[in-house]
Design a protein around this motif. Structure first.
Motif, PDB file in Angstrom:
ATOM      1  N   UNK A  25      42.857  46.976  37.614  1.00 34.63           N
ATOM      2  CA  UNK A  25      41.765  46.355  38.360  1.00 34.63           C
ATOM      3  C   UNK A  25      41.318  45.061  37.692  1.00 34.63           C
ATOM      4  N   UNK A  26      41.209  45.088  36.369  1.00 38.18           N
ATOM      5  CA  UNK A  26      40.840  43.868  35.651  1.00 38.18           C
ATOM      6  C   UNK A  26      41.920  42.806  35.792  1.00 38.18           C
ATOM      7  N   UNK A  27      43.168  43.239  35.838  1.00 42.65           N
ATOM      8  CA  UNK A  27      44.277  42.295  35.973  1.00 42.65           C
ATOM      9  C   UNK A  27      44.212  41.545  37.302  1.00 42.65           C
ATOM     10  N   UNK A  28      43.739  42.219  38.350  1.00 44.56           N
ATOM     11  CA  UNK A  28      43.654  41.564  39.662  1.00 44.56           C
ATOM     12  C   UNK A  28      42.232  41.069  39.944  1.00 44.56           C
ATOM     13  N   UNK A  29      41.445  40.894  38.879  1.00 47.13           N
ATOM     14  CA  UNK A  29      40.102  40.300  38.955  1.00 47.13           C
ATOM     15  C   UNK A  29      39.134  41.134  39.789  1.00 47.13           C
ATOM     16  N   UNK A  30      39.207  42.462  39.643  1.00 49.80           N
ATOM     17  CA  UNK A  30      38.237  43.369  40.255  1.00 49.80           C
ATOM     18  C   UNK A  30      37.601  44.211  39.150  1.00 49.80           C
ATOM     19  N   UNK A  31      36.305  44.462  39.288  1.00 52.21           N
ATOM     20  CA  UNK A  31      35.598  45.278  38.306  1.00 52.21           C
ATOM     21  C   UNK A  31      36.090  46.724  38.373  1.00 52.21           C
ATOM     22  N   UNK A  32      36.189  47.415  37.225  1.00 49.65           N
ATOM     23  CA  UNK A  32      36.628  48.815  37.238  1.00 49.65           C
ATOM     24  C   UNK A  32      35.799  49.718  38.146  1.00 49.65           C
ATOM     25  N   UNK A  33      34.558  49.311  38.445  1.00 47.82           N
ATOM     26  CA  UNK A  33      33.718  50.122  39.332  1.00 47.82           C
ATOM     27  C   UNK A  33      34.306  50.220  40.741  1.00 47.82           C
ATOM     28  N   UNK A  34      35.212  49.300  41.099  1.00 50.95           N
ATOM     29  CA  UNK A  34      35.843  49.340  42.417  1.00 50.95           C
ATOM     30  C   UNK A  34      36.725  50.575  42.579  1.00 50.95           C
ATOM     31  N   UNK A  35      37.064  51.241  41.494  1.00 51.11           N
ATOM     32  CA  UNK A  35      37.926  52.425  41.578  1.00 51.11           C
ATOM     33  C   UNK A  35      37.310  53.515  42.459  1.00 51.11           C
ATOM     34  N   UNK A  36      35.988  53.535  42.576  1.00 51.63           N
ATOM     35  CA  UNK A  36      35.318  54.577  43.362  1.00 51.63           C
ATOM     36  C   UNK A  36      35.162  54.202  44.833  1.00 51.63           C
ATOM     37  N   UNK A  37      35.475  52.973  45.173  1.00 53.22           N
ATOM     38  CA  UNK A  37      35.293  52.534  46.554  1.00 53.22           C
ATOM     39  C   UNK A  37      36.447  53.025  47.435  1.00 53.22           C
ATOM     40  N   UNK A  38      36.170  52.969  48.739  1.00 46.90           N
ATOM     41  CA  UNK A  38      37.189  53.330  49.714  1.00 46.90           C
ATOM     42  C   UNK A  38      37.623  52.072  50.467  1.00 46.90           C
ATOM     43  N   UNK A  39      38.795  52.100  51.101  1.00 45.45           N
ATOM     44  CA  UNK A  39      39.350  50.884  51.717  1.00 45.45           C
ATOM     45  C   UNK A  39      38.392  50.150  52.659  1.00 45.45           C
ATOM     46  N   UNK A  40      37.604  50.899  53.458  1.00 44.51           N
ATOM     47  CA  UNK A  40      36.730  50.219  54.423  1.00 44.51           C
ATOM     48  C   UNK A  40      35.568  49.490  53.742  1.00 44.51           C
ATOM     49  N   UNK A  41      35.381  49.724  52.452  1.00 42.52           N
ATOM     50  CA  UNK A  41      34.320  49.044  51.710  1.00 42.52           C
ATOM     51  C   UNK A  41      34.809  47.759  51.041  1.00 42.52           C
ATOM     52  N   UNK A  42      36.052  47.387  51.300  1.00 40.63           N
ATOM     53  CA  UNK A  42      36.642  46.208  50.675  1.00 40.63           C
ATOM     54  C   UNK A  42      36.870  45.107  51.694  1.00 40.63           C
ATOM     55  N   UNK A  43      36.806  43.865  51.227  1.00 38.60           N
ATOM     56  CA  UNK A  43      37.189  42.729  52.073  1.00 38.60           C
ATOM     57  C   UNK A  43      38.708  42.667  52.170  1.00 38.60           C
ATOM     58  N   UNK A  44      39.218  41.818  53.058  1.00 38.12           N
ATOM     59  CA  UNK A  44      40.669  41.672  53.195  1.00 38.12           C
ATOM     60  C   UNK A  44      41.328  41.226  51.906  1.00 38.12           C
ATOM     61  N   UNK A  45      40.691  40.273  51.209  1.00 39.54           N
ATOM     62  CA  UNK A  45      41.257  39.787  49.955  1.00 39.54           C
ATOM     63  C   UNK A  45      41.256  40.853  48.876  1.00 39.54           C
ATOM     64  N   UNK A  46      40.191  41.664  48.851  1.00 38.00           N
ATOM     65  CA  UNK A  46      40.132  42.747  47.870  1.00 38.00           C
ATOM     66  C   UNK A  46      41.182  43.813  48.155  1.00 38.00           C
ATOM     67  N   UNK A  47      41.422  44.090  49.431  1.00 35.74           N
ATOM     68  CA  UNK A  47      42.463  45.047  49.798  1.00 35.74           C
ATOM     69  C   UNK A  47      43.838  44.563  49.337  1.00 35.74           C
ATOM     70  N   UNK A  48      44.075  43.258  49.480  1.00 37.18           N
ATOM     71  CA  UNK A  48      45.343  42.692  49.024  1.00 37.18           C
ATOM     72  C   UNK A  48      45.496  42.858  47.513  1.00 37.18           C
ATOM     73  N   UNK A  49      44.418  42.674  46.794  1.00 41.53           N
ATOM     74  CA  UNK A  49      44.483  42.795  45.332  1.00 41.53           C
ATOM     75  C   UNK A  49      44.719  44.251  44.906  1.00 41.53           C
ATOM     76  N   UNK A  50      44.110  45.179  45.619  1.00 39.83           N
ATOM     77  CA  UNK A  50      44.343  46.592  45.318  1.00 39.83           C
ATOM     78  C   UNK A  50      45.807  46.951  45.573  1.00 39.83           C
ATOM     79  N   UNK A  51      46.351  46.453  46.681  1.00 38.95           N
ATOM     80  CA  UNK A  51      47.764  46.709  46.981  1.00 38.95           C
ATOM     81  C   UNK A  51      48.657  46.160  45.875  1.00 38.95           C
ATOM     82  N   UNK A  52      48.299  44.984  45.360  1.00 37.28           N
ATOM     83  CA  UNK A  52      49.073  44.400  44.263  1.00 37.28           C
ATOM     84  C   UNK A  52      48.961  45.257  43.003  1.00 37.28           C
ATOM     85  N   UNK A  53      47.750  45.727  42.714  1.00 39.96           N
ATOM     86  CA  UNK A  53      47.550  46.571  41.535  1.00 39.96           C
ATOM     87  C   UNK A  53      48.379  47.850  41.641  1.00 39.96           C
ATOM     88  N   UNK A  54      48.408  48.455  42.825  1.00 42.46           N
ATOM     89  CA  UNK A  54      49.199  49.679  43.006  1.00 42.46           C
ATOM     90  C   UNK A  54      50.682  49.393  42.790  1.00 42.46           C
TER      91      UNK A  54
END
Length: 245
Positions: A25-54
């Motif tokens: 999460x830190x590598x893709x510039x997202x705070x570790x607290x995002x780990x508890x969020x669900x997909x509908x709580x993310x913007x399109x750009x954040x979803x792309x970053x999560x996909x990259x992290x996975x």
């Protein structure tokens, strides 16, 4: 959750998995607290970053990115593209990016390969392909260009815009030569061969339509340029043209 999405495929204990998720999460510039969020709580750009992290979670040697930013609006696309490029570089992962967006390809890649009908027309660094394309298709695919018919003698092309130095051309016979619009400088000149026949205001830029004989040029210029419809202009050319195969 975001954390479980990123951890999918990891085969480690819970503590190691949590640490790896936080690291990604830190590598893709997202705070570790995002780990508890669900997909509908993310913007399109954040979803792309999560996909990259996975995708990075299992430390791949090679990644294929197929139009990864196409669903994002223009401002978010640029920011996400920069973040992804920096992340991949930091992780040392080779990536193949498939895109129809030439600006995206030029800004993202170390090497570009242009394809037409399933065949490569040219490959190389973005700068080399942009500045010295081998053919008209490749030249136009990577950006606006001006293609002129010319006769080349002694490394000089005789064109409707005057004499232009040219590289990569054999002397004699008719040749197609290419210039990028940024090589053409508009100068107000009462004796100039060109005339401004139209202008389109785009905010920071103007599209200036200039007619030289039978040739109509549409050139993007800063909107601060002091020029008007009806003005006579000459066109000065910076650097050499390129002969197209």
């Amino acid at each position: 959750t975001v954390g479980k999405n990123i951890a999918y495929g990891l085969r480690t204990d819970r503590k190691s998995t949590r640490a790896r998720v936080d690291e990604l999460l830190e590598m893709v510039a997202l705070d570790p607290s995002y780990a508890k969020r669900r997909p509908h709580e993310l913007s399109g750009g954040q979803q792309q970053r999560v996909a990259l992290a996975r995708a990075l979670a299992r430390k791949p040697a090679l990644m294929l990115l197929d139009e990864p930013f196409s669903a994002l609006d223009s401002g978010l696309r640029v920011a996400t593209r920069k973040a992804v490029a920096q992340t991949l570089q930091a992780a040392g992962v080779t990536a193949v990016l498939v895109t129809h967006d030439t600006e995206e390809a030029i800004s993202f890649a170390d090497q570009i390969a242009v394809m037409r009908c399933g065949q490569f027309t040219q490959s190389g660094t973005p700068e080399a392909i942009y500045r010295t394309p081998r053919d008209e298709f490749t030249a136009r695919f990577l950006g606006d260009c001006v293609v002129l018919e010319a006769r080349v003698e002694g490394g000089i092309a005789e064109t409707v815009l005057g004499q232009v130095p040219v590289k990569g051309a054999l002397d004699g016979g008719q040749r197609s030569v290419m210039l990028r619009p940024e090589q053409l400088v508009l100068v107000k000149d009462h004796d100039g061969a060109g005339r401004v026949v139209g202008m389109e205001f785009l905010g920071g830029e103007l599209v200036v339509s200039v007619r030289v004989g039978d040739l109509l040029l549409e050139l993007r210029r800063p909107s601060t340029i002091e020029i008007s419809v009806g003005d006579s202009v000459r066109i000065d050319i910076v650097a050499a043209a390129v002969s197209l195969g």
